[in-house]
Motif scaffolding. Structure first.
Motif, PDB file in Angstrom:
ATOM      1  N   SER A   1      -0.330  -4.305   1.654  1.00  0.00           N
ATOM      2  CA  SER A   1      -0.637  -5.689   2.034  1.00  0.00           C
ATOM      3  C   SER A   1      -1.538  -6.349   0.995  1.00  0.00           C
TER       4      SER A   1
ATOM      5  N   TRP B   1       5.880   6.030  -1.920  1.00  0.00           N
ATOM      6  CA  TRP B   1       5.965   6.087  -0.470  1.00  0.00           C
ATOM      7  C   TRP B   1       6.381   7.497  -0.068  1.00  0.00           C
TER       8      TRP B   1
ATOM      9  N   TYR C   1      -0.546   1.322   4.093  1.00  0.00           N
ATOM     10  CA  TYR C   1      -0.082   0.041   4.606  1.00  0.00           C
ATOM     11  C   TYR C   1      -1.014  -1.089   4.173  1.00  0.00           C
TER      12      TYR C   1
END
Length: 122
Positions: A66, A121, A62
């Motif tokens: 970002s 992912w 995550y």
């Protein structure tokens, strides 16, 4: 004498700012009520009483996403002024080369992230 006058003004404003912050913190410390109770010392999170341990496992991916977003947001921020300068007379060729060098660095970073498997992912 006029040369140092500007520095004196900046120094005076800095001293006044530091004094203002110091007085504000001191006044807050002297005026606030201080009655510690077990309820006040309890960790508060969204109205729910904390249960269990405070550690939670978070996937690092995550944060990587970002960071990638920030990189490409910065890229977009630099593209808009470049587009306005590119239209100005006399800047076309040089700015085009500079922007392709900039985009090349970003492409190499994206390619590196892709090769390392960061963008998957799973």
């Amino acid at each position: 004498m006029d040369y140092f006058h500007g520095y004196a003004v900046v120094g005076l404003v800095a001293v006044v700012g530091v004094l203002f912050v110091t007085v504000a913190f001191a006044a807050g410390r002297l005026l606030r009520p201080e009655v510690p109770t077990p309820e006040k010392l309890l960790t508060y999170e969204c109205g729910v009483d904390p249960v269990g341990e405070g550690w939670a496992h978070t996937q690092i991916r995550y944060y990587v996403y970002s960071y990638l977003y920030v990189i490409f947001a910065v890229d977009a921020i630099f593209l808009f002024p470049w587009a306005t300068v590119f239209a100005a007379p006399g800047f076309g060729g040089a700015t085009l080369v500079e922007m392709f060098v900039f985009l090349g660095f970003l492409a190499v970073g994206l390619l590196y992230a892709w090769k390392k498997g960061v963008l998957e992912w799973t």
